[in-house]
Write a protein that holds these residues in place. Structure first.
Motif, PDB file in Angstrom:
ATOM      1  N   SER A 195     -51.776 -22.129 -19.158  1.00  0.00           N
ATOM      2  CA  SER A 195     -50.715 -22.458 -18.214  1.00  0.00           C
ATOM      3  C   SER A 195     -51.200 -22.329 -16.779  1.00  0.00           C
ATOM      4  N   PRO A 196     -50.843 -23.270 -15.917  1.00  0.00           N
ATOM      5  CA  PRO A 196     -51.206 -23.164 -14.497  1.00  0.00           C
ATOM      6  C   PRO A 196     -50.263 -22.255 -13.719  1.00  0.00           C
ATOM      7  N   HIS A 197     -49.194 -21.777 -14.375  1.00  0.00           N
ATOM      8  CA  HIS A 197     -48.169 -21.004 -13.672  1.00  0.00           C
ATOM      9  C   HIS A 197     -48.518 -19.516 -13.616  1.00  0.00           C
ATOM     10  N   LYS A 198     -48.167 -18.877 -12.522  1.00  0.00           N
ATOM     11  CA  LYS A 198     -48.402 -17.452 -12.359  1.00  0.00           C
ATOM     12  C   LYS A 198     -47.642 -16.666 -13.428  1.00  0.00           C
ATOM     13  N   ASP A 199     -48.257 -15.568 -13.877  1.00  0.00           N
ATOM     14  CA  ASP A 199     -47.653 -14.790 -14.961  1.00  0.00           C
ATOM     15  C   ASP A 199     -47.024 -13.495 -14.462  1.00  0.00           C
ATOM     16  N   SER A 200     -46.546 -13.465 -13.219  1.00  0.00           N
ATOM     17  CA  SER A 200     -45.959 -12.252 -12.653  1.00  0.00           C
ATOM     18  C   SER A 200     -44.722 -11.813 -13.435  1.00  0.00           C
ATOM     19  N   VAL A 201     -44.565 -10.494 -13.566  1.00  0.00           N
ATOM     20  CA  VAL A 201     -43.409  -9.905 -14.249  1.00  0.00           C
ATOM     21  C   VAL A 201     -42.772  -8.901 -13.297  1.00  0.00           C
ATOM     22  N   ARG A 202     -41.552  -9.181 -12.877  1.00  0.00           N
ATOM     23  CA  ARG A 202     -40.796  -8.238 -12.078  1.00  0.00           C
ATOM     24  C   ARG A 202     -39.697  -7.641 -12.950  1.00  0.00           C
ATOM     25  N   TYR A 203     -39.155  -6.494 -12.537  1.00  0.00           N
ATOM     26  CA  TYR A 203     -38.196  -5.823 -13.413  1.00  0.00           C
ATOM     27  C   TYR A 203     -37.262  -4.905 -12.643  1.00  0.00           C
ATOM     28  N   ALA A 204     -36.111  -4.663 -13.256  1.00  0.00           N
ATOM     29  CA  ALA A 204     -35.177  -3.607 -12.849  1.00  0.00           C
ATOM     30  C   ALA A 204     -34.718  -2.955 -14.148  1.00  0.00           C
ATOM     31  N   ILE A 205     -34.882  -1.645 -14.251  1.00  0.00           N
ATOM     32  CA  ILE A 205     -34.621  -0.935 -15.503  1.00  0.00           C
ATOM     33  C   ILE A 205     -33.846   0.344 -15.221  1.00  0.00           C
ATOM     34  N   ALA A 206     -32.743   0.521 -15.919  1.00  0.00           N
ATOM     35  CA  ALA A 206     -31.949   1.744 -15.789  1.00  0.00           C
ATOM     36  C   ALA A 206     -32.162   2.634 -17.007  1.00  0.00           C
ATOM     37  N   ARG A 207     -32.467   3.887 -16.763  1.00  0.00           N
ATOM     38  CA  ARG A 207     -32.575   4.879 -17.834  1.00  0.00           C
ATOM     39  C   ARG A 207     -31.240   5.605 -17.926  1.00  0.00           C
ATOM     40  N   GLU A 208     -30.643   5.602 -19.112  1.00  0.00           N
ATOM     41  CA  GLU A 208     -29.325   6.212 -19.272  1.00  0.00           C
ATOM     42  C   GLU A 208     -29.263   7.046 -20.544  1.00  0.00           C
ATOM     43  N   LEU A 209     -28.237   7.876 -20.613  1.00  0.00           N
ATOM     44  CA  LEU A 209     -27.961   8.673 -21.804  1.00  0.00           C
ATOM     45  C   LEU A 209     -26.614   8.266 -22.356  1.00  0.00           C
ATOM     46  N   SER A 210     -26.556   8.048 -23.673  1.00  0.00           N
ATOM     47  CA  SER A 210     -25.287   7.705 -24.319  1.00  0.00           C
ATOM     48  C   SER A 210     -24.476   8.968 -24.534  1.00  0.00           C
ATOM     49  N   GLY A 211     -23.290   8.792 -25.132  1.00  0.00           N
ATOM     50  CA  GLY A 211     -22.434   9.942 -25.404  1.00  0.00           C
ATOM     51  C   GLY A 211     -23.070  10.939 -26.340  1.00  0.00           C
ATOM     52  N   LEU A 212     -24.026  10.501 -27.143  1.00  0.00           N
ATOM     53  CA  LEU A 212     -24.737  11.378 -28.061  1.00  0.00           C
ATOM     54  C   LEU A 212     -26.011  11.932 -27.440  1.00  0.00           C
ATOM     55  N   ARG A 213     -26.137  11.744 -26.113  1.00  0.00           N
ATOM     56  CA  ARG A 213     -27.290  12.235 -25.365  1.00  0.00           C
ATOM     57  C   ARG A 213     -28.572  11.549 -25.806  1.00  0.00           C
ATOM     58  N   LYS A 214     -28.476  10.308 -26.234  1.00  0.00           N
ATOM     59  CA  LYS A 214     -29.653   9.546 -26.615  1.00  0.00           C
ATOM     60  C   LYS A 214     -30.102   8.659 -25.459  1.00  0.00           C
ATOM     61  N   THR A 215     -31.391   8.721 -25.189  1.00  0.00           N
ATOM     62  CA  THR A 215     -31.939   7.904 -24.114  1.00  0.00           C
ATOM     63  C   THR A 215     -31.979   6.439 -24.519  1.00  0.00           C
ATOM     64  N   HIS A 216     -31.593   5.555 -23.597  1.00  0.00           N
ATOM     65  CA  HIS A 216     -31.747   4.113 -23.791  1.00  0.00           C
ATOM     66  C   HIS A 216     -31.989   3.479 -22.428  1.00  0.00           C
ATOM     67  N   TYR A 217     -32.470   2.239 -22.454  1.00  0.00           N
ATOM     68  CA  TYR A 217     -32.831   1.555 -21.216  1.00  0.00           C
ATOM     69  C   TYR A 217     -32.171   0.186 -21.156  1.00  0.00           C
ATOM     70  N   LEU A 236     -35.768  -8.468 -16.871  1.00  0.00           N
ATOM     71  CA  LEU A 236     -37.094  -8.994 -16.584  1.00  0.00           C
ATOM     72  C   LEU A 236     -36.953 -10.287 -15.801  1.00  0.00           C
ATOM     73  N   PHE A 237     -37.783 -10.454 -14.788  1.00  0.00           N
ATOM     74  CA  PHE A 237     -37.789 -11.644 -13.940  1.00  0.00           C
ATOM     75  C   PHE A 237     -39.128 -12.343 -14.141  1.00  0.00           C
ATOM     76  N   LEU A 238     -39.091 -13.539 -14.746  1.00  0.00           N
ATOM     77  CA  LEU A 238     -40.313 -14.267 -15.070  1.00  0.00           C
ATOM     78  C   LEU A 238     -40.360 -15.590 -14.325  1.00  0.00           C
ATOM     79  N   ASN A 239     -41.541 -16.167 -14.270  1.00  0.00           N
ATOM     80  CA  ASN A 239     -41.718 -17.476 -13.658  1.00  0.00           C
ATOM     81  C   ASN A 239     -40.937 -18.516 -14.461  1.00  0.00           C
ATOM     82  N   GLY A 240     -39.945 -19.118 -13.836  1.00  0.00           N
ATOM     83  CA  GLY A 240     -39.092 -20.073 -14.535  1.00  0.00           C
ATOM     84  C   GLY A 240     -39.772 -21.387 -14.861  1.00  0.00           C
ATOM     85  N   HIS A 241     -40.942 -21.633 -14.300  1.00  0.00           N
ATOM     86  CA  HIS A 241     -41.716 -22.814 -14.669  1.00  0.00           C
ATOM     87  C   HIS A 241     -42.420 -22.587 -16.006  1.00  0.00           C
ATOM     88  N   ALA A 242     -42.650 -21.335 -16.348  1.00  0.00           N
ATOM     89  CA  ALA A 242     -43.329 -20.994 -17.596  1.00  0.00           C
ATOM     90  C   ALA A 242     -42.357 -20.646 -18.712  1.00  0.00           C
TER      91      ALA A 242
END
Length: 228
Positions: free
Chosen positions: A106-128, A132-138
């Motif tokens: 692919s001639p398109h850039k493969d950059s990966v941007r992100y925003a991720i929240a780390r949280e705890l559920s009511g059972l104190r279980k970690t989840h995220y 993900l922000f990807l090149n829309g041409h690819a």
């Protein structure tokens, strides 16, 4: 009526935000979610920065969002209650995206941007909650969930499996796209339509910025964002 913002009693570096719209500048006003309580203003700033940098880098941006849970009934690494698994996930998914672009020449850039929240559920279980922000041409879609190939969904599953040291078979049920695995949750941002999907995409991303379910004071960041 609550004030539009005030300092958090849990973290003096955080400002609580109660408004229904967020304006990064005088010409933009974007809807946000406050049904679960106030948002962290500094998180909104960082999340919008990721949107803006992705749109500056690519004339088309593909945004996909999903939740990563910790699977039960399998052996997990000792650091699952830290941010190390999500850091390993990011390194793996970036590597997979880069390899996919090289394999397809692919001639398109493969950059990966992100925003991720780390949280705890009511059972104190970690989840995220992950954006993900990807090149829309690819990439234009997360792919078919029933296809075990090199689409975005299975690259995400493979990266999460690698981060936890488990098989993709054990990891797949812990990757939730949209509200259910059968529902897609993605956005396509392009100036061709005046970035028509941006308000809805940012509104959904603002969920990552809520104060509720975050933990502070343990050395773990509640929100992780790419820096370029």
């Amino acid at each position: 009526m609550k004030p539009p913002s005030k300092l958090s009693t849990d973290n003096r570096n955080h400002t609580m935000y109660y408004e229904n719209f967020y304006s990064p500048n005088s010409s933009i006003s974007l809807p946000v979610l406050t049904a679960r309580g106030p948002l962290v203003l500094e998180y909104l700033h960082r999340t919008y920065r990721v949107f803006n940098e992705a749109m500056q880098a690519h004339s088309r941006v593909f945004v996909c969002c999903f939740t990563l849970n910790l699977p039960g009934k399998v052996s997990l690494p000792n650091d699952v209650d830290t941010n190390e698994p999500i850091r390993r996930f990011l390194a793996s998914v970036k590597s997979k995206i880069s390899a996919d672009r090289k394999r397809k020449k692919s001639p398109h850039k493969d950059s990966v941007r992100y925003a991720i929240a780390r949280e705890l559920s009511g059972l104190r279980k970690t989840h995220y909650h992950v954006f993900l922000f990807l090149n829309g041409h690819a990439y234009r879609t997360i792919g078919t969930l029933g296809y075990e190939g090199n689409n975005v969904f299975w690259m995400v599953v493979g990266a999460w499996a690698s981060a936890l040291g488990i098989s993709e078979e054990d990891a797949v049920s812990s990757v939730k796209v949209g509200n259910y695995r059968s529902r897609m949750s993605s956005y396509f941002l392009t100036p061709d339509d005046g970035y028509a999907a941006l308000p809805d995409a940012f509104r959904r991303a603002s969920y990552l910025c809520k104060r509720d379910t975050k933990t502070f004071g343990h050395g773990y960041r509640g929100l992780l964002t790419s820096t370029r």
